[in-house]
Scaffold this motif. Structure first.
Motif, short mmCIF file in Angstrom:
data_model
loop_
_atom_site.label_atom_id
_atom_site.label_comp_id
_atom_site.label_asym_id
_atom_site.label_seq_id
_atom_site.Cartn_x
_atom_site.Cartn_y
_atom_site.Cartn_z
N TYR A 60 26.04 13.67 39.17
CA TYR A 60 26.02 14.90 38.38
C TYR A 60 26.01 16.10 39.31
O TYR A 60 25.29 16.12 40.30
CB TYR A 60 24.77 14.95 37.48
N ASP A 61 26.79 17.09 38.97
CA ASP A 61 26.80 18.37 39.70
C ASP A 61 27.07 18.20 41.19
O ASP A 61 26.41 18.83 42.02
CB ASP A 61 25.47 19.11 39.50
N THR A 82 33.50 17.08 33.39
CA THR A 82 32.05 17.14 33.48
C THR A 82 31.48 16.67 32.15
O THR A 82 31.96 17.07 31.09
CB THR A 82 31.58 18.58 33.76
#
Length: 84
Positions: A60-61, A82
């Motif tokens: 994530y991210d 995303t």
């Protein structure tokens, strides 16, 4: 801190770019050491695992940390997604 001995093979779960978030049952990987990190590694480079051993990969991210633009042909495009 490399605590890989606690993760049996052949199937493993990877949490890439974990930062300060430790996920139980996963090998938590980040570029910087920390209390949540099981393996310090650059995730854009080959990881110390055999091929096709992961049953799950979570990240994530972290996309902004990959230099994908350095390998992209400017005449083409990258498709990025995303989860929200």
């Amino acid at each position: 801190m490399d605590n890989l001995e606690q993760f049996p093979t052949p199937k493993i779960r990877l949490h890439l770019g974990c930062g300060n978030v430790h996920k139980d049952g996963y090998i938590n990987i980040d570029i910087r050491p920390g209390p949540a990190v099981d393996l310090v590694a650059v995730i854009g480079l080959p990881l110390p695992f055999e091929r096709e051993v992961a049953e799950a990969v979570e990240a994530y991210d972290i996309l902004e940390h990959f230099p994908y633009w350095q390998v992209m042909d400017p005449a083409n495009k990258a498709s990025l997604a995303t989860l929200l």
